[in-house]
Design a protein around this motif. Structure first.
Motif: not given
Length: 619
Positions: A115-119, A143-153
């Motif tokens: 998240v820090h990297r994408l932000q 949405q990609r940063i807040s939600e998709n990163t959660r499930w991707a990791t």
């Protein structure tokens, strides 16, 4: 909103899926700040997973001894095995909880890094703004940063730990199953032969059949999950957009049209969810039968040796449990296929955002306006355009061959017809618009402040909104109060500590005056106004613009505006003239000393002016 082009791009990615996923993982494990913690947590997960497998192996041996005690009616052995069962339960609990903690810590830490990297990449150099003008840019980056990163990791950790556990379980129980099952004697006509370790081959065949059937039945779920994520994010975006535009919608009575739009957006969610549910039902036909049969098949296959007296009941139950562990390990793909499909969709969306950032960087390098910060060759602090050409991301030219120079302390007004690129020129000066050619020489960035037509009001207290972008406690209360009073907002002084949605509480005119109060606090050497007084009446506009004659007399001022009377507060005017190949920047006229505005300042503004002067003298 997502379009067909992007959907096709995400379902047919330019890189292989594993390459795209490895890119997300490699950065985390190679990060100078995070790699030590990443590897320690990963090693902890692996060690604790191995400990869980050892407990399972010991439980397999317990299974044999327990059922043998039952078969032999050995009371002492039976109760001894019950004590051993209690110890195994405690060991299983401790290792399971410890492994869960390590997994959760790894998930959270990896997500934090991503998240820090994408932000950081999103916010770098105003890229969050530039993406709005890029063709085929990834939709809904929030949405990609807040939600998709959660499930991707999180899913990645769960799936990889599950895969590791399956491999270790397979290695542990394969030998047990091979040893216990023994050979199977078979006759084919006059020929007799035996199959060594036949239960192992039975488990392999059972798992292969299940995996192949799962692949054919559940294969479409990957693309369906990608479409589901897009539809969900589009519906969420429509809801957020309606909430942010609620006043305009309510005033024009557009609720019926908004409801149709929201129903249409959610209709896409419903349609794709029906496809997903249908695919899950088709897969359930297989998994439900497959799971129930797994408990009976090993007993059925091993029963000939049991009835022949070659193995005891305890060994039969041990074989059954080992068979289940082996098939469970081999069936990891069958069990996890729906999760794999969903996980892949999240990874693809995060990877697509990374690809968009890469494309933005490449585009900026190809079509870069050179922005040079600092004094010129003579040591002067200036704003200068040298052979400046500004275009769109698609190459269309907006401003052609602009050459101009603005010295420190000058007051310059930029005018021109709508669509000639005045606001785009300001974005280029701010470094937000890279598309074009030529050079812009700017003063040090920390001496510049831009004021758009609608000021940005952050969430939080009024003090924070007034001090922005500085820390809320940077300025003393007296300075904040004096700035508000000078800008005709004395009624807000008692509310400095209140937290509210100030962008909704304050009218646009009050927001614009709040932005001028910021100027008085920060006192930038260069001020850029883009229709920053458009919501003010003429009297209030005069009061705000007089700041540049009195408190901010030494600051340079570059303005965009159409309001009558603005030119009186500027030394000269630059005119953007429309032309077929792009607007031209011309010096049209020089303005003489500006007259005092008509009328007198109100008593509150006059009092604020006096308070501000006293405060400035003390500082």
């Amino acid at each position: 909103m997502a379009d067909t082009t992007e959907a096709q791009a995400e379902t047919a990615p330019r890189r292989g899926f594993l390459q795209r996923f490895w890119r997300l993982a490699r950065g985390y494990y190679a990060s100078p700040q995070d790699r030590r913690r990443a590897w320690l947590l990963t090693i902890a997960v692996i060690v604790l997973t191995l400990a869980q497998i050892l407990v399972q192996v010991r439980f397999n041996l317990w299974n044999r001894d327990f059922f043998n005690a039952l078969e032999n009616r050995d009371r002492a052995a039976f109760f001894g095995q019950m004590w051993m069962f209690g110890a195994l339960i405690v060991a299983a609990m401790v290792t399971a909880v410890a492994q869960l903690w390590a997994r959760q810590a790894l998930m959270l830490d990896w997500r934090r890094w991503l998240v820090h990297r994408l932000q950081g990449r999103w916010l770098e150099g105003g890229r969050h703004y530039q993406l709005n003008f890029m063709p085929d840019a990834a939709d809904n980056p929030d949405q990609r940063i807040s939600e998709n990163t959660r499930w991707a990791t999180a899913m990645a950790v769960d799936l990889l730990v599950g895969l590791l556990g399956s491999i270790l379980t397979l290695a542990s129980f394969l030998g047990i199953l091979w040893t216990l099952s023994g050979p199977l004697h078979m006759a084919f006509g006059a020929n007799e032969f035996e199959i060594p370790g036949y239960m192992v081959w039975a488990a392999l065949l059972y798992a292969v059949v299940g995996s192949v059937l799962t692949w054919f039945i559940g294969g479409p779920m990957v693309d369906i999950n990608i479409r589901r994520n897009e539809a969900e994010s589009n519906h969420r975006f429509a809801l957020i957009r309606m909430r942010e535009s609620s006043e305009g919608i309510a005033l024009i009575r557009g609720e019926a049209d908004e409801e149709r739009g929201l129903k249409r957006a959610f209709g896409q969610v419903v349609a794709v969810m029906k496809d997903l549910y249908g695919s899950e039902r088709r897969l359930m036909w297989l998994t439900s039968a497959y799971g129930m049969a797994a408990g009976v098949v090993p007993i059925l296959v091993a029963s000939p040796r049991y009835f022949a007296g070659a193995i005891t009941l305890g060994v039969l139950m041990q074989i059954t449990q080992a068979f289940l562990e082996v098939t469970r390990s081999l069936n990891w793909f069958v069990d996890k296929f729906p999760i794999l499909a969903d996980w892949r969709s999240h990874v693809e969306r995060v990877a697509a955002l990374e690809d968009t950032f890469d494309e933005a960087e490449a585009m900026e390098a190809e079509q870069r306006i050179t922005v040079t910060e600092g004094p010129d060759e003579q040591g002067r602090e200036i704003l200068a355009f040298r052979d400046l050409q500004i275009g769109h991301s698609d190459g269309n030219v907006v401003i052609q061959e602009a050459n101009a120079e603005i010295k420190a302390g000058e007051k310059v007004l930029i005018v021109g017809e709508s669509g000639t690129g005045k606001s785009t020129l300001f974005r280029a000066i701010a470094g937000l618009w890279p598309w074009g050619a030529g050079e812009i020489r700017i003063p040090p960035r920390d001496r510049m402040m831009f004021m758009p037509q609608r000021p940005y009001i952050p969430l939080g207290s009024l003090r924070a909104a007034l001090a922005y972008p500085a820390a809320p406690k940077k300025f003393p209360d007296a300075a904040l109060a004096a700035a508000l009073e000078r800008c005709g907002l004395p009624h807000l002084v008692p509310r400095l500590e209140e937290e509210d949605r100030w962008d909704r509480v304050l009218s646009l005119g009050e927001q614009q005056r709040l932005a001028f109060a910021r100027l008085l606090l920060h006192r930038p050497r260069w001020v850029f106004l883009d229709e920053a007084t458009a919501a003010l009446d003429e009297e209030n506009q005069d009061v705000m613009m007089n700041l540049f004659r009195e408190e901010l007399a030494e600051s340079a001022l570059v303005s965009i505006g159409h309001r009558p009377g603005l030119d009186a507060y500027h030394d000269r005017t630059l005119h953007l003239s429309r032309a077929p190949d792009g607007a031209r920047l011309e010096v049209r006229r020089r303005v003489g000393p500006a007259p005092r505005p008509k009328g007198k300042a109100g008593p509150l503004v006059a009092a604020g002016r006096g308070a501000l002067r006293r405060m400035l003298r003390r500082s």
